[in-house]
Design an enzyme around this catalytic site. Structure first.
Site, PDB file in Angstrom:
ATOM      1  N   HIS A   1       0.848  -1.204   0.000  1.00  0.00           N
ATOM      2  CA  HIS A   1       0.000   0.000   0.000  1.00  0.00           C
ATOM      3  C   HIS A   1       0.879   1.247   0.000  1.00  0.00           C
ATOM      4  O   HIS A   1       0.661   2.179  -0.799  1.00  0.00           O
ATOM      5  CB  HIS A   1      -0.914  -0.011   1.224  1.00  0.00           C
ATOM      6  CG  HIS A   1      -1.768   1.207   1.350  1.00  0.00           C
ATOM      7  ND1 HIS A   1      -3.101   1.226   0.990  1.00  0.00           N
ATOM      8  CD2 HIS A   1      -1.502   2.461   1.789  1.00  0.00           C
ATOM      9  CE1 HIS A   1      -3.608   2.423   1.205  1.00  0.00           C
ATOM     10  NE2 HIS A   1      -2.652   3.197   1.700  1.00  0.00           N
ATOM     11  N   GLU A   2       1.865   1.268   0.884  1.00  0.00           N
ATOM     12  CA  GLU A   2       2.718   2.452   0.978  1.00  0.00           C
ATOM     13  C   GLU A   2       3.611   2.598  -0.256  1.00  0.00           C
ATOM     14  O   GLU A   2       3.918   3.715  -0.675  1.00  0.00           O
ATOM     15  CB  GLU A   2       3.556   2.394   2.249  1.00  0.00           C
ATOM     16  CG  GLU A   2       2.741   2.336   3.544  1.00  0.00           C
ATOM     17  CD  GLU A   2       1.731   3.469   3.666  1.00  0.00           C
ATOM     18  OE1 GLU A   2       1.950   4.550   3.064  1.00  0.00           O
ATOM     19  OE2 GLU A   2       0.709   3.288   4.360  1.00  0.00           O
TER      20      GLU A   2
ATOM     21  N   HIS B   1       1.987   4.579  -2.841  1.00  0.00           N
ATOM     22  CA  HIS B   1       2.138   6.031  -2.690  1.00  0.00           C
ATOM     23  C   HIS B   1       3.561   6.468  -3.033  1.00  0.00           C
ATOM     24  O   HIS B   1       3.773   7.488  -3.703  1.00  0.00           O
ATOM     25  CB  HIS B   1       1.837   6.458  -1.251  1.00  0.00           C
ATOM     26  CG  HIS B   1       0.421   6.247  -0.819  1.00  0.00           C
ATOM     27  ND1 HIS B   1      -0.660   6.660  -1.573  1.00  0.00           N
ATOM     28  CD2 HIS B   1      -0.102   5.679   0.310  1.00  0.00           C
ATOM     29  CE1 HIS B   1      -1.787   6.350  -0.935  1.00  0.00           C
ATOM     30  NE2 HIS B   1      -1.472   5.760   0.199  1.00  0.00           N
TER      31      HIS B   1
END
Length: 435
Positions: A21-22, A25
């Site tokens: 998920h990170e 980003h």
């Protein structure tokens, strides 16, 4: 030991989901030139970290989330004078704005997140949830295409001893012997043909029985690797009529009975591999169901509180939302529930399905359009794009980026609600577990 192993698998799977998920980003932010001082998995005290270039990568002690710290998440004030409260102090909003831009050195002001174009902001903020959505698809592909899903097969699990009466689960003393028992069918037999009709699964077998006559029929089975032909004579018995929705047809509140051929066999559930289309369909349907589940969180939370206040009371709608404690208990049960019927492959399917569900929950939950969730920043970028589009069409000056720093009070309320929800659900999972 198996219970602990199941929880460990859950923790590793959760860390992978958070890490990806990170990265969703981090990667586009770096691609677009945003300065990223930190990438961490977890919260709390730092367990390990290393620096690569200008970014510190690391692990923290509490594996319940993660973060990518991007410089300049909030735009600089147009008025250089600091905003003060009534007592002449710098406001919390301005403190947060200054902190978010503290990593920008002189000459790096253009490397802030707030200066990105709207499409780039959307790419950075949607990249995290997108990774969880795609990871769920990968996990379901492994389940459906690689391992298979549980399905009733034409292999017999048990043979009924008698022809039971309607509504009775036990045999009466004078009950007639079941056709399956009389014909010599045994648990472990795999039925391959019924009255000349090839049979591949339980659905095909039940359809062949239902549409066939109540007369002596040739039935081909595979027993211990050897093909045999038995003669089975189904008997007509009254059974509830099943509608197209799979539920019994009712008339004046009572099930409608019809005469149907009865044999007396129960299926064995096995893992059956599916095609890619079934995996994608399951992923899409599960995504929609997850949106519905997240939308029902306020009602579910209310039901949970009501259940805690009035234990044992029947709560309309019940509750289906659990905390990390409930999910951990389920993972532990999967890891420790080994048996001849519940094989290692079946446990792997259940664990991977659980991890897929968690990733879908992360995807949907992070799209809620409230700060500090990703959806809050996505909503801010969409509003910014709309404002700039309207200004461009009307010939007005560019209004600039949306000042999301002003939404910090909303973010504090959302964080408070999330903490309260976590406490309530953990309490409920300990006091009145539903798993």
């Amino acid at each position: 030991m198996g219970f602990v192993f199941g929880i460990l698998i859950l923790i590793v799977g959760l860390l992978v989901a958070i890490g990806l998920h990170e990265i969703g980003h981090l990667a586009p932010a770096k691609r677009f030139g945003v300065k990223v001082p930190q990438y961490f998995i977890g919260f709390g005290p730092t367990l390990w970290s290393t620096r690569r270039g200008e970014t510190e990568y690391g692990l923290k002690a509490i594996p319940l989330g993660g973060f990518v710290r991007m410089a300049g998440m909030y735009p600089a004030r147009r008025d250089p004078a600091p905003a003060l409260d009534r007592k002449g102090r710098i406001t919390l909003v301005e403190e947060a704005r200054a902190e978010s831009r503290a990593d920008l050195l002189p000459g790096e002001e253009h490397r802030d997140f707030a200066s990105l174009s709207v499409p780039k902001k959307l790419t950075v903020m949607f990249g995290g949830p997108l990774m969880n959505w795609l990871l769920a698809l990968v996990l379901l592909f492994v389940v459906f295409v690689g391992l298979g899903t549980g399905a009733a097969t034409s292999r017999i699990n048990s043979v009924t001893e008698c022809v039971p009466e309607v509504g009775m689960s036990e045999c009466a003393p004078d009950a007639e012997e079941s056709p399956a028992l009389a014909a010599g069918l045994r648990p472990g037999d795999r039925i391959t043909s019924w009255n000349g009709v090839p049979v591949r699964d339980w659905t095909g077998l039940t359809e062949a029985i239902r549409t066939g006559p109540a007369a002596p029929l040739p039935v081909e089975v595979v027993r211990d690797g050897v093909e045999e032909t038995l003669t089975v004579t189904p008997v007509l018995t009254p059974r509830p009529q099943i509608g197209d929705d799979g539920e019994p047809v009712l008339e004046n509140g009572e099930p409608v009975l019809v005469q149907m051929p009865f044999v007396g066999v129960q299926p064995t559930f096995e893992l059956v591999r599916q095609g890619p289309g079934e995996a994608v369909s399951a992923w899409w349907n599960a995504t929609g169901a997850t949106f519905g589940a997240v939308a029902s969180i306020p009602v579910q939370l209310w039901n949970t509180v009501e259940g805690l206040i009035n234990p044992g009371a029947e709560i309309e709608g019940g509750r289906s939302v659990v905390s990390v404690v409930g999910v951990g208990a389920l993972a532990g049960e999967i890891g420790g529930a080994a048996s001849a019927e519940y094989t290692l492959a079946m446990r792997a399917v259940d664990m991977l399905s659980l991890l897929a569900s968690l990733n879908l929950a992360l995807f949907v939950f992070n799209l809620i359009p409230l700060p500090p969730l990703d959806g809050g920043h996505i909503a801010g970028a969409l509003v910014e794009g709309a404002r700039r589009g309207i200004a461009r069409l009307s010939g007005k000056p560019d209004p600039g980026p949306v000042d999301t720093a002003k939404l910090l009070p909303v973010a504090y309320v959302v964080v408070g609600f999330l903490l309260l929800m976590t406490v309530v659900l953990v309490w409920a999972d300990i006091a009145t577990p539903i798993l």
